[in-house]
Design an enzyme around this catalytic site. Structure first.
Site, mmCIF file in Angstrom:
data_model
loop_
_atom_site.group_PDB
_atom_site.id
_atom_site.type_symbol
_atom_site.label_atom_id
_atom_site.label_comp_id
_atom_site.label_asym_id
_atom_site.label_seq_id
_atom_site.Cartn_x
_atom_site.Cartn_y
_atom_site.Cartn_z
ATOM 1 N N ASP A 81 0.848 -1.200 0.000
ATOM 2 C CA ASP A 81 0.000 0.000 0.000
ATOM 3 C C ASP A 81 0.881 1.246 0.000
ATOM 4 O OD1 ASP A 81 -3.206 0.532 1.045
ATOM 5 O OD2 ASP A 81 -1.782 2.200 1.136
ATOM 6 N N ILE A 82 0.468 2.236 -0.784
ATOM 7 C CA ILE A 82 1.231 3.480 -0.908
ATOM 8 C C ILE A 82 1.201 4.290 0.390
ATOM 9 C CG2 ILE A 82 -0.605 5.036 -1.723
ATOM 10 C CD1 ILE A 82 1.328 5.839 -4.004
ATOM 11 N N ASN B 249 -12.714 -2.733 2.825
ATOM 12 C CA ASN B 249 -13.536 -1.541 2.940
ATOM 13 C C ASN B 249 -14.529 -1.534 1.786
ATOM 14 O OD1 ASN B 249 -12.062 -0.635 5.181
ATOM 15 N ND2 ASN B 249 -10.546 0.351 3.882
ATOM 16 N N GLN C 75 -14.294 3.001 1.323
ATOM 17 C CA GLN C 75 -13.656 2.453 0.117
ATOM 18 C C GLN C 75 -13.312 3.615 -0.805
ATOM 19 O OE1 GLN C 75 -16.059 -0.280 -2.165
ATOM 20 N NE2 GLN C 75 -14.386 -0.805 -3.547
ATOM 21 N N HIS D 179 -10.243 -4.964 -3.228
ATOM 22 C CA HIS D 179 -8.901 -5.233 -2.704
ATOM 23 C C HIS D 179 -9.011 -5.655 -1.251
ATOM 24 C CE1 HIS D 179 -9.888 -0.956 -2.395
ATOM 25 N NE2 HIS D 179 -9.207 -0.934 -1.262
ATOM 26 N N HIS E 287 -7.044 -5.652 2.137
ATOM 27 C CA HIS E 287 -5.897 -5.127 2.880
ATOM 28 C C HIS E 287 -5.377 -6.247 3.785
ATOM 29 C CE1 HIS E 287 -6.694 -0.685 2.288
ATOM 30 N NE2 HIS E 287 -7.907 -1.132 2.064
HETATM 31 P P1 DGP Z 1 -9.585 1.693 0.396
HETATM 32 O O1 DGP Z 1 -9.774 2.929 1.209
HETATM 33 O O2 DGP Z 1 -9.971 0.443 1.162
HETATM 34 O O3 DGP Z 1 -10.268 1.786 -0.944
HETATM 35 O O4 DGP Z 1 -8.024 1.566 0.153
HETATM 36 C C1 DGP Z 1 -7.346 1.951 -0.985
HETATM 37 C C2 DGP Z 1 -5.887 1.851 -0.683
HETATM 38 O O5 DGP Z 1 -5.180 1.939 -1.892
HETATM 39 C C3 DGP Z 1 -5.348 2.959 0.221
HETATM 40 O O6 DGP Z 1 -4.872 2.377 1.426
HETATM 41 C C4 DGP Z 1 -4.211 3.580 -0.557
HETATM 42 C C5 DGP Z 1 -3.956 2.593 -1.654
HETATM 43 N N1 DGP Z 1 -3.570 3.183 -2.921
HETATM 44 C C6 DGP Z 1 -4.255 4.121 -3.619
HETATM 45 N N2 DGP Z 1 -3.595 4.421 -4.750
HETATM 46 C C7 DGP Z 1 -2.485 3.629 -4.775
HETATM 47 C C8 DGP Z 1 -1.412 3.485 -5.696
HETATM 48 O O7 DGP Z 1 -1.332 4.116 -6.752
HETATM 49 N N3 DGP Z 1 -0.453 2.580 -5.358
HETATM 50 C C9 DGP Z 1 -0.503 1.838 -4.227
HETATM 51 N N4 DGP Z 1 0.494 0.993 -3.989
HETATM 52 N N5 DGP Z 1 -1.509 1.956 -3.334
HETATM 53 C C10 DGP Z 1 -2.477 2.847 -3.611
#
Ligand code: DGP
Length: 114
Positions: free
Chosen positions: A30-31, A87, A94, A100, A102
């Site tokens: 996760d970023i 989420n 979400q 996805h 986590h």
């Molecule tokens: P959610 O809130 O459950 O939809 O989580 C989305 C997650 O995705 C959040 O924790 C940040 C992650 N995320 C969003 N954009 C990117 C990206 O471009 N790269 C990566 N590695 N993670 C991302």
């Protein structure tokens, strides 16, 4: 899904720190990590959320979760414990509309979540 950021990661249009990949499943860090280990496990096929994915291909959801358990083991989370979060929708916070899971671990997580 042209505008989906996770589809772009699947298609290698944007980079990600990939920890696992097979024909159907991709997992990457996760970023914005919320724990020392914070990995997102997705199916390469686009499904917007859990219900949509189950309706379209429940077997794929099961195989994605099977891959997740292997990833958890490989990352040393089997012994210490970990959390799997999906989420969903607005109240579920979400933010990316591509299902996805986590996978969080390597710290003691609080309950209830915020
Ligand atoms: P959610 O809130 O459950 O939809 O989580 C989305 C997650 O995705 C959040 O924790 C940040 C992650 N995320 C969003 N954009 C990117 C990206 O471009 N790269 C990566 N590695 N993670 C991302």
């Amino acid at each position: 899904m042209q505008e989906c950021i996770f589809c772009k990661i699947v298609n290698k249009e944007i980079p990600a720190d990939v920890v696992y990949e097979d024909e159907e499943v991709l997992a990457f860090r996760d970023i914005n990590p919320q724990a020392p280990v914070h990995v997102l496990v997705i199916s390469k096929a686009h499904h917007s959320d859990l219900a949509a994915a189950v309706r379209a291909d429940a077997g794929l959801v099961a195989r994605t979760l099977a891959a997740l358990t292997g990833i958890a083991k490989d990352l040393g989370l089997e012994e210490t414990g970990h959390r799997v979060v999906v989420n969903t929708g607005e109240d579920g916070y979400q933010t990316v509309q591509h299902l996805h899971f986590h996978l969080l671990g390597k710290r003691r997580l609080a309950w209830p979540p915020g």
